[in-house]
Write an enzyme that holds these catalytic residues in place. Sequence first.
Site, mmCIF file in Angstrom:
data_model
loop_
_atom_site.group_PDB
_atom_site.id
_atom_site.type_symbol
_atom_site.label_atom_id
_atom_site.label_comp_id
_atom_site.label_asym_id
_atom_site.label_seq_id
_atom_site.Cartn_x
_atom_site.Cartn_y
_atom_site.Cartn_z
ATOM 1 N N ASP A 22 0.861 -1.179 0.000
ATOM 2 C CA ASP A 22 0.000 0.000 0.000
ATOM 3 C C ASP A 22 0.901 1.235 0.000
ATOM 4 O OD1 ASP A 22 -1.757 2.179 0.673
ATOM 5 O OD2 ASP A 22 -3.191 0.691 1.413
ATOM 6 N N ALA A 57 -12.646 -4.573 -5.888
ATOM 7 C CA ALA A 57 -12.261 -3.159 -5.863
ATOM 8 C C ALA A 57 -13.080 -2.354 -6.859
ATOM 9 C CB ALA A 57 -10.765 -3.021 -6.143
ATOM 10 N N ARG A 58 -12.568 -2.174 -8.066
ATOM 11 C CA ARG A 58 -13.265 -1.453 -9.121
ATOM 12 C C ARG A 58 -12.869 -2.040 -10.465
ATOM 13 N NH1 ARG A 58 -16.081 0.243 -5.831
ATOM 14 N NH2 ARG A 58 -16.958 2.319 -5.503
ATOM 15 N N ASP A 61 -15.931 -9.435 -8.837
ATOM 16 C CA ASP A 61 -17.160 -8.730 -8.473
ATOM 17 C C ASP A 61 -17.334 -7.438 -9.257
ATOM 18 O OD1 ASP A 61 -19.519 -8.371 -6.751
ATOM 19 O OD2 ASP A 61 -18.402 -6.682 -5.893
ATOM 20 N N GLU A 97 -20.829 -2.883 -16.187
ATOM 21 C CA GLU A 97 -21.587 -3.571 -15.146
ATOM 22 C C GLU A 97 -23.086 -3.463 -15.387
ATOM 23 O OE1 GLU A 97 -18.270 -3.095 -11.601
ATOM 24 O OE2 GLU A 97 -20.058 -1.844 -11.536
ATOM 25 N N HIS A 156 -21.007 -6.704 -8.842
ATOM 26 C CA HIS A 156 -20.694 -5.600 -7.948
ATOM 27 C C HIS A 156 -21.602 -5.619 -6.709
ATOM 28 C CE1 HIS A 156 -18.687 -1.377 -8.077
ATOM 29 N NE2 HIS A 156 -18.743 -1.838 -6.831
ATOM 30 N N ALA A 212 -20.533 -7.131 -3.691
ATOM 31 C CA ALA A 212 -19.783 -7.415 -2.468
ATOM 32 C C ALA A 212 -20.251 -6.538 -1.310
ATOM 33 C CB ALA A 212 -18.291 -7.222 -2.711
#
Length: 344
Positions: free
Chosen positions: A185, A245-246, A270, A275, A294, A296
């Site tokens: 990170d 995440a995205r 996900d 989408e 999407h 989650a």
Amino acid sequence: MTATGKRVVRSDLWISPAFDERLARESDISLAVFPIEGNDPLGRDLLAAAHVYHISAAKDELPQQWFARAELLSRCPDLLCVSAGGAGYDTVDVAACTAAGVAVVNQAGGNAVSVAEHTLGFMLGVSRRMLEGDRRMRREIGYTREDVMGREIRGKTVGLVGIGHIGTRVASLARAFGMEVIATDPFLSLDEIARRGAKAVSFDDLLAQSDFVSLHCPRDAGTLKLMNAKAFARMKKGAIFITTARGGIHDEAALVDALRSGHIAGAGIDVWDQEPPPLDHPLLAMDNVYATFHTAGVTHEARRNVAAIGAEQIVGLLRGERPPRLVNPEVWPAYEKRRARLFS
């Protein structure tokens, strides 16, 4: 100032009633709702007078004319804040908001428990081949149980790309399953990553060491196509890729190739470029891909929590408090001047 002097506007996309209920307890805040289709003039008029625009973060559900971009902002002279209805803010041009003196807030952490649980569900489902077993039971008889034999996750290494609210929760759950947790990170020190429950490593080392690579980073210019063909090739052979995440952080075509080659054993996906993805998407044809839409963070608990903290943050912001989830902190001096001018 009138009793309804502070004006919040949102679209009619579904939101937990907790949002409206919290704002209704404030005598000086009014809430207006516009339809995303069928009456654009009403939406434009309401936004033109708004102090806060609570915007859906779902880029493929909200029509683009309602995205918080420079053109929309130019028609909203009193707008102080754009409040994204989730952790993400794909429907918001943050730079344009900052230039206009508009604060951007999100609801980071509000759905962390749900997304983390979904991530562990992916890890278990893919590694134990649960989805494959379910599909085969429904369409054939005669295969052996060993044909869908999976692997335990205990003792395996999960690499977290990003260890914020969600990544920290995933780390905790993974350790409870007896897994080793490593993370990268760029926004956190090595000590802080350790405090959040993971061993800090470089991105390249994470790819090479992990049995599961799980994405928990924001989508921005630095992370777009982060997981590309080269990144998948650097993953351990037989590893599993997970993302909640995205869409766009992973290259879908490159993932298809990595799965077809057998280098990647499976995936839990996900989030998507589009989408929902088209029904003929090659990832949807693969039995070793656990695909969700999407969802989650879409649980009763998470949706209520996100709505409640979103409303609470708006209330505090309109009182003059600095919001806890400010996406563009550099805007704050300009925001305070605009707020003082509007509510003096």
